[in-house]
Design an enzyme around this catalytic site. Structure first.
Site, PDB file in Angstrom:
ATOM      1  N   ASP A 103       0.869  -1.170   0.000  1.00  0.00           N
ATOM      2  CA  ASP A 103       0.000   0.000   0.000  1.00  0.00           C
ATOM      3  C   ASP A 103       0.911   1.228   0.000  1.00  0.00           C
ATOM      4  O   ASP A 103       2.042   1.190   0.486  1.00  0.00           O
ATOM      5  CB  ASP A 103      -0.966  -0.014   1.189  1.00  0.00           C
ATOM      6  CG  ASP A 103      -2.133   0.949   0.974  1.00  0.00           C
ATOM      7  OD1 ASP A 103      -2.163   1.636  -0.072  1.00  0.00           O
ATOM      8  OD2 ASP A 103      -3.020   1.020   1.843  1.00  0.00           O
ATOM      9  N   ASP A 285      -8.393  -6.998   1.394  1.00  0.00           N
ATOM     10  CA  ASP A 285      -7.387  -7.160   2.442  1.00  0.00           C
ATOM     11  C   ASP A 285      -7.992  -6.602   3.712  1.00  0.00           C
ATOM     12  O   ASP A 285      -8.830  -5.698   3.661  1.00  0.00           O
ATOM     13  CB  ASP A 285      -6.114  -6.356   2.124  1.00  0.00           C
ATOM     14  CG  ASP A 285      -6.259  -4.906   2.503  1.00  0.00           C
ATOM     15  OD1 ASP A 285      -5.845  -4.529   3.616  1.00  0.00           O
ATOM     16  OD2 ASP A 285      -6.825  -4.139   1.698  1.00  0.00           O
ATOM     17  N   CYS A 323     -12.695 -28.001  10.068  1.00  0.00           N
ATOM     18  CA  CYS A 323     -11.563 -27.207   9.570  1.00  0.00           C
ATOM     19  C   CYS A 323     -10.304 -28.052   9.429  1.00  0.00           C
ATOM     20  O   CYS A 323      -9.958 -28.829  10.313  1.00  0.00           O
ATOM     21  CB  CYS A 323     -11.311 -26.022  10.511  1.00  0.00           C
ATOM     22  SG  CYS A 323      -9.934 -24.982   9.993  1.00  0.00           S
ATOM     23  N   CYS A 325      -7.230 -26.738   9.026  1.00  0.00           N
ATOM     24  CA  CYS A 325      -6.053 -25.889   9.256  1.00  0.00           C
ATOM     25  C   CYS A 325      -5.082 -26.571  10.217  1.00  0.00           C
ATOM     26  O   CYS A 325      -5.455 -27.484  10.948  1.00  0.00           O
ATOM     27  CB  CYS A 325      -6.479 -24.520   9.789  1.00  0.00           C
ATOM     28  SG  CYS A 325      -6.667 -24.436  11.583  1.00  0.00           S
ATOM     29  N   CYS A 328      -6.508 -26.693  13.870  1.00  0.00           N
ATOM     30  CA  CYS A 328      -7.632 -27.605  14.130  1.00  0.00           C
ATOM     31  C   CYS A 328      -7.265 -29.075  13.934  1.00  0.00           C
ATOM     32  O   CYS A 328      -7.888 -29.955  14.498  1.00  0.00           O
ATOM     33  CB  CYS A 328      -8.833 -27.239  13.268  1.00  0.00           C
ATOM     34  SG  CYS A 328      -9.533 -25.641  13.722  1.00  0.00           S
ATOM     35  N   HIS A 354      -5.556 -20.234  12.330  1.00  0.00           N
ATOM     36  CA  HIS A 354      -6.906 -20.715  12.005  1.00  0.00           C
ATOM     37  C   HIS A 354      -7.698 -19.652  11.240  1.00  0.00           C
ATOM     38  O   HIS A 354      -8.336 -19.947  10.234  1.00  0.00           O
ATOM     39  CB  HIS A 354      -7.669 -21.115  13.272  1.00  0.00           C
ATOM     40  CG  HIS A 354      -9.131 -21.300  13.013  1.00  0.00           C
ATOM     41  ND1 HIS A 354      -9.656 -22.475  12.517  1.00  0.00           N
ATOM     42  CD2 HIS A 354     -10.168 -20.423  13.102  1.00  0.00           C
ATOM     43  CE1 HIS A 354     -10.967 -22.322  12.338  1.00  0.00           C
ATOM     44  NE2 HIS A 354     -11.302 -21.080  12.682  1.00  0.00           N
TER      45      HIS A 354
HETATM   46  N1  PRF Z   1      -6.302   4.233   0.346  1.00  0.00           N
HETATM   47  C1  PRF Z   1      -5.156   3.500   0.486  1.00  0.00           C
HETATM   48  N2  PRF Z   1      -5.110   2.417   1.290  1.00  0.00           N
HETATM   49  C2  PRF Z   1      -6.229   2.065   1.968  1.00  0.00           C
HETATM   50  C3  PRF Z   1      -7.432   2.778   1.860  1.00  0.00           C
HETATM   51  C4  PRF Z   1      -7.487   3.932   1.000  1.00  0.00           C
HETATM   52  O1  PRF Z   1      -8.491   4.611   0.834  1.00  0.00           O
HETATM   53  C5  PRF Z   1      -8.357   2.142   2.708  1.00  0.00           C
HETATM   54  C6  PRF Z   1      -9.745   2.534   2.964  1.00  0.00           C
HETATM   55  N3  PRF Z   1     -10.537   1.489   3.505  1.00  0.00           N
HETATM   56  C7  PRF Z   1      -7.670   1.065   3.294  1.00  0.00           C
HETATM   57  N4  PRF Z   1      -6.394   1.032   2.848  1.00  0.00           N
HETATM   58  N5  PRF Z   1      -4.064   3.851  -0.179  1.00  0.00           N
HETATM   59 ZN    ZN Z   2      -8.948 -24.326  11.958  1.00  0.00          ZN
END
Ligand code: PRF
Ligand code: ZN
Length: 391
Positions: A103, A285, A323, A325, A328, A354
């Protein structure tokens, strides 16, 4: 075309192949230079190049993680992206060979750092570690992500808080668009450098606009023109209701390219994921499975359990009988409860293992359901199951 340099991004090693669809729900194969990602996919969050809860890269493979996600901002502050580049890039550093998404810092700067000032050139802020003054703009974010060498880099954006005025939102989104053009230009340059860790690094654009459908749609149209390898939807799950979030997805996803992956950033619960897959999302994510696991909250097909509950003191069954995993397969609720009470790190590790396995397995089931044209039924059954118990 808004920016001519974008042609260079084409023809590199990425391709999205639509395998099946049901309504808006997509089942895709996204090929990258680090392998093919089957979508819909849940990316497992390794903020500082580690999953919180003491999971190793090997553990991640054992919970069927396809893509790990790390953060530009955190790794820039510590240990530093230049150090990671010297050590061969983030894949090598954390010994993870599968795809990695970073990110941009655009969100973390806004949620973590203090004393922030947003200017046209970027954001001035103080580090959450030592208060050190830092500047990050689109070019800095691209340089850091290039030093990390992730498979997918995210554009530098502003995640606008909820609620905000329409005027603030429009100005912010316009700036995020200008930042995106600068990101594309910088990424193209960096990918041509001789000593770049990953010359095939891709850049995903980010749609913003809060809950203003018209701003979202206009922005989606503009960024779709740029022909990036993928598009994400940011600025959601920041305080608006779930219904508002789903309504934004219904409005904006039709304006994003169908032959590219879509990514809903920072979402969410299993319920949110099922609803969003139905509305056309490929990538997700969220810190929830790891964070909940560290607090003894575990996911099952019949709802969430808290293993600190006294009723598990003599429970000699696994978290979820069905499960498969690593947790488990061997351990009982009574044992894990004991580990939490004794403050053993293993307690967290077993629960996070898990939970990640649970999320990654649900995504596998979602993919199979879309391929079989059974997603609607699958979703209904799954949601009913989740409501069966809570605790
Ligand atoms: N921009 C960026 N990363 C993020 C978000 C975003 O708006 C959000 C918003 N839920 C999570 N991670 N760059
Ligand atoms: Zn499990």
């Amino acid at each position: 075309k808004i920016y001519s340099g974008i042609e260079k991004q084409k023809g590199l090693c990425h391709m999205y192949k639509l395998i099946a669809s049901e309504g808006m729900a997509k089942r895709g194969d996204f090929t990258t230079c680090h392998g093919t990602v089957k979508t819909p996919v849940f990316m497992n969050v390794a903020t500082v190049a580690a999953i919180k809860g003491a999971l190793s890269a090997e553990d991640l493979e054992n919970v069927k993680c396809q893509v790990a996600l790390s953060n530009t901002y955190h790794l820039h502050v510590r240990p530093g992206d230049e150090l990671i580049k010297k050590l061969g890039g983030l894949h090598k550093f954390m010994s993870w060979e599968r795809p990695l998404l970073t990110d941009s810092g655009g969100f973390q700067v806004f949620s973590l750092a203090s004393l922030r000032k947003i200017k046209e050139e970027g954001v001035y802020f103080a580090s959450h570690i030592d208060g050190r003054k830092i500047f990050m703009g689109p070019e800095e974010s691209m340089c850091i992500q290039s030093n990390l060498g992730s498979t997918i880099a995210m554009a530098f954006d502003e995640c606008v808080p909820y609620p905000s005025t329409k005027e603030y939102m429009q100005n912010s989104v316009d700036r995020t668009t200008r930042w995106l053009l600068r990101c594309i230009k910088k990424m193209d340059e960096l990918n041509l450098h001789e000593n770049t860790i990953n010359k095939n690094q891709m850049l995903f654009g980010i749609n913003q606009g809060g809950t203003f459908d018209d701003i979202r749609i206009e922005h989606a149209k503009i960024i779709s023109e740029l022909d990036l390898p993928g598009y994400s939807i940011g600025g959601l799950a920041v305080g608006e209701t779930h219904e508002q979030m789903y309504s934004v997805l219904e409005a904006v996803v039709p304006y994003l390219p169908k032959n590219k992956p879509t990514y809903l950033m920072g979402v969410g619960t299993p319920e949110n994921i099922l609803e969003s897959v139905e509305r056309g999302i490929d990538f997700f994510d969220c810190v929830l499975p790891a964070r909940n696991g560290r607090h003894a909250n575990v996911y099952t097909n019949f709802g969430k359990l808290n293993l600190l509950n006294k009723k598990y003191m003599l429970d000699d069954t696994p978290i979820d009988e069905g499960c498969l995993c690593p947790t488990c397969r061997r351990h009982t609720k009574a044992y894990i409860r004991h580990l939490f009470k004794a403050k053993e790190m293993l307690a967290m590790r077993l629960c996070v293992t898990h939970n990640l396995f649970f999320f990654n397995t649900m995504m596998e089931e979602i993919r199979e359901a879309i391929e079989a044209g059974m997603f609607k039924e699958y979703k209904k059954d799954k949601l009913e199951g989740f409501k069966r118990c809570d605790m």
